[in-house]
Write a protein that holds these residues in place. Sequence first.
Motif, PDB file in Angstrom:
ATOM      1  N   UNK A 139       0.828  -1.207   0.000  1.00 17.13           N
ATOM      2  CA  UNK A 139       0.000   0.000   0.000  1.00 17.13           C
ATOM      3  C   UNK A 139       0.866   1.261   0.000  1.00 17.13           C
ATOM      4  N   UNK A 140       1.982   1.189   0.701  1.00 15.35           N
ATOM      5  CA  UNK A 140       2.861   2.365   0.810  1.00 15.35           C
ATOM      6  C   UNK A 140       3.746   2.569  -0.425  1.00 15.35           C
ATOM      7  N   UNK A 141       3.841   1.573  -1.286  1.00 16.20           N
ATOM      8  CA  UNK A 141       4.799   1.652  -2.400  1.00 16.20           C
ATOM      9  C   UNK A 141       4.346   2.603  -3.498  1.00 16.20           C
ATOM     10  N   UNK A 142       5.291   3.401  -4.008  1.00 12.54           N
ATOM     11  CA  UNK A 142       4.992   4.246  -5.164  1.00 12.54           C
ATOM     12  C   UNK A 142       5.457   3.494  -6.404  1.00 12.54           C
ATOM     13  N   UNK A 143       4.483   3.034  -7.157  1.00 11.38           N
ATOM     14  CA  UNK A 143       4.772   2.116  -8.257  1.00 11.38           C
ATOM     15  C   UNK A 143       5.423   2.810  -9.455  1.00 11.38           C
ATOM     16  N   UNK A 144       6.390   2.131 -10.051  1.00 12.31           N
ATOM     17  CA  UNK A 144       6.972   2.597 -11.320  1.00 12.31           C
ATOM     18  C   UNK A 144       6.473   1.692 -12.423  1.00 12.31           C
ATOM     19  N   UNK A 145       5.847   2.274 -13.417  1.00 13.16           N
ATOM     20  CA  UNK A 145       5.089   1.468 -14.379  1.00 13.16           C
ATOM     21  C   UNK A 145       5.948   0.605 -15.313  1.00 13.16           C
ATOM     22  N   UNK A 146       6.952   1.197 -15.973  1.00  9.62           N
ATOM     23  CA  UNK A 146       7.789   0.379 -16.871  1.00  9.62           C
ATOM     24  C   UNK A 146       9.213   0.338 -16.337  1.00  9.62           C
ATOM     25  N   UNK A 147       9.456  -0.544 -15.365  1.00 10.58           N
ATOM     26  CA  UNK A 147      10.740  -0.472 -14.653  1.00 10.58           C
ATOM     27  C   UNK A 147      11.910  -1.079 -15.417  1.00 10.58           C
ATOM     28  N   UNK A 148      13.107  -0.533 -15.159  1.00  9.88           N
ATOM     29  CA  UNK A 148      14.350  -1.156 -15.601  1.00  9.88           C
ATOM     30  C   UNK A 148      14.743  -2.167 -14.524  1.00  9.88           C
ATOM     31  N   UNK A 149      15.777  -2.945 -14.793  1.00 11.46           N
ATOM     32  CA  UNK A 149      16.259  -3.893 -13.793  1.00 11.46           C
ATOM     33  C   UNK A 149      16.694  -3.147 -12.528  1.00 11.46           C
ATOM     34  N   UNK A 150      17.327  -1.975 -12.713  1.00  9.59           N
ATOM     35  CA  UNK A 150      17.774  -1.183 -11.556  1.00  9.59           C
ATOM     36  C   UNK A 150      16.577  -0.745 -10.714  1.00  9.59           C
ATOM     37  N   UNK A 151      15.485  -0.335 -11.365  1.00 13.84           N
ATOM     38  CA  UNK A 151      14.269   0.064 -10.623  1.00 13.84           C
ATOM     39  C   UNK A 151      13.728  -1.111  -9.815  1.00 13.84           C
ATOM     40  N   UNK A 152      13.758  -2.287 -10.436  1.00 13.32           N
ATOM     41  CA  UNK A 152      13.222  -3.482  -9.769  1.00 13.32           C
ATOM     42  C   UNK A 152      14.063  -3.825  -8.537  1.00 13.32           C
ATOM     43  N   UNK A 153      15.375  -3.764  -8.696  1.00 10.98           N
ATOM     44  CA  UNK A 153      16.258  -4.094  -7.573  1.00 10.98           C
ATOM     45  C   UNK A 153      16.119  -3.051  -6.460  1.00 10.98           C
ATOM     46  N   UNK A 154      15.902  -1.798  -6.860  1.00 13.66           N
ATOM     47  CA  UNK A 154      15.719  -0.729  -5.862  1.00 13.66           C
ATOM     48  C   UNK A 154      14.413  -0.957  -5.084  1.00 13.66           C
ATOM     49  N   UNK A 155      13.347  -1.306  -5.807  1.00 18.10           N
ATOM     50  CA  UNK A 155      12.054  -1.561  -5.152  1.00 18.10           C
ATOM     51  C   UNK A 155      12.166  -2.760  -4.204  1.00 18.10           C
ATOM     52  N   UNK A 156      12.911  -3.770  -4.637  1.00 22.91           N
ATOM     53  CA  UNK A 156      13.147  -4.955  -3.825  1.00 22.91           C
ATOM     54  C   UNK A 156      13.841  -4.572  -2.499  1.00 22.91           C
ATOM     55  N   UNK A 157      14.913  -3.771  -2.614  1.00 23.51           N
ATOM     56  CA  UNK A 157      15.638  -3.315  -1.411  1.00 23.51           C
ATOM     57  C   UNK A 157      14.764  -2.481  -0.501  1.00 23.51           C
ATOM     58  N   UNK A 158      14.003  -1.581  -1.109  1.00 17.11           N
ATOM     59  CA  UNK A 158      13.125  -0.690  -0.343  1.00 17.11           C
ATOM     60  C   UNK A 158      12.149  -1.522   0.492  1.00 17.11           C
ATOM     61  N   UNK A 159      11.506  -2.516  -0.163  1.00 19.00           N
ATOM     62  CA  UNK A 159      10.477  -3.307   0.525  1.00 19.00           C
ATOM     63  C   UNK A 159      11.081  -4.109   1.687  1.00 19.00           C
ATOM     64  N   UNK A 160      12.256  -4.679   1.457  1.00 16.89           N
ATOM     65  CA  UNK A 160      12.910  -5.450   2.532  1.00 16.89           C
ATOM     66  C   UNK A 160      13.193  -4.566   3.742  1.00 16.89           C
TER      67      UNK A 160
END
Length: 379
Positions: A354-375
Motif C-alpha cells: 500500500x505504501x509503495x509508489x509504483x513505477x510502471x515500466x521499470x528497468x532492472x535497476x528500478x526493480x532491484x531498488x524496489x526490492x531493497x526498499x520493501x525489505x
Amino acid sequence: MKKGIAILGSTGSIGKQTLEVVSIFPSSLTVVALAAKDEVDLIVEQIKKFSPKIVSVATAEVKQQVEAKLGASKVQIMVGEEGLLKVATEPTAKMVVVAIPGSLCLVPTLEAVKSKKDLALATKEVLVVAGDLFMQEVKAAGVKVFPIDSEHSAIVQCLKGEDPKTIKKIVLTASGGPFLKTPIEKFAQMTAKDALKHPTWKMGPKITIDSSTLMNKGFEVMEAHYLFGLDYSKIEVLVHPQSIIHSMVEFVDGSVKAQLGAADMRVPIQYALLEEKRSANHWPSLNFAKLTQMTFQEPDKQKFPCLQYAYDAGKVGGTLPAVLNAANEAAIKLFLRGKLNFAQLPQRINEIMTRHQNKKTPTLADILEADNWARAEVN
Ligand code: MG
C-alpha cells in the motif's frame, strides 16, 4: 552427446532431486557446475559424485571448509555473487537449473539467458519480480524455459498439440496447505512450526511457508501469466487437497484436459531436464484403485489474502510485484524467527504494498531498488 547442466541451488530440495534425476540418465545428462550456500558436507559429497568443473559457495569461509574436506581436486571453487554468475554462465552448460528460493538469483538467471542457456526454472520469483523483462530477454536470446513446477509442467503437457488460441482458461490446483481447515480465529496462534507441515508435497522451507499462505499459488498465477501469455482473467485457482490433478486446461469447446500423477517433484524435474521427452524411471506411480476420493473447493481469499495480493500486483505490474515478493521474503524471515504470527504475515505484506509508489515500466535497476526498499520497510 551429453547435455551439460548447471544447477543454482544444488543442496536445496529441488537441487538434490535434480541430481537424482541426472543420476538415472547418465548417458544423456552431466553436471558441469553447481552453486550452493553453506552445507559443507553435502557440497563435498556432490563434488565427489558429480565432478563439476566449477562450484560456487556463499562465502570464503565456506570455500575454505569445502577445500579442506575435499583434499586434492581439480574443481574451481568461487564465492558469492561472482560465483553464482560464473555457474550461471559456465560455457559447457547447455541448461541452467534455477532453484535458489527468492529473488537472489534474478541477476544470474538473466545472465544465463543472455549467455543463451536454456532454463529449467524452479525459482518462480524470477517471473514474479521481473516477468516482463525476463520474457523479453528470453525471446531476444531465443532460449527455452522449462518450468520445474508441478502445475506449470501439467499445463505444458495439457497444451501439447493444442492451439493456444483455443484455451478458455487454465485451472491451477492447490493443496490448500496445512491451514486449509484451521479457523481464521486461530491464525494468530499459528507458528512457523505449524506452517512447515505441508500435507502433500515435500519442499524447502520458503516454498512451504508460501504454500501455507497461498502466496505460492498467487506466484504461480503470475508465473502462468508469463509462461503461457495468458490474461489474468483466464487463470483460476482451485483447491484440491489430494494433489492428484496437478492442473487443468479448459478449451473453448468445453473439453477439459488434466495431468495427473503422484505428488513427486522428480517427475516435473525429469520432464524439464529431458526437454519434454518421456523416459522410463523408477519413481512410484499413481495407484487409482487406492485413491479414495478427489475433492475440489474454491480458495478462501478472506482467510488467505496473499492469493489476491498476487493477482492485484500482477495486474498492476511495474515494480509492485517486486515489492510483493521482497516484502513476502522479509516477512517470512520474521515469521520463521517468531517475530510475526501467521495472522500478521499477510498484513505486513499488504502494508508495504500500500505504501509503495509504483513505477510502471521499470528497468532492472528500478526493480532491484524496489526490492531493497520493501525489505528495509518490513524490518
Ligand atoms: Mg507448484
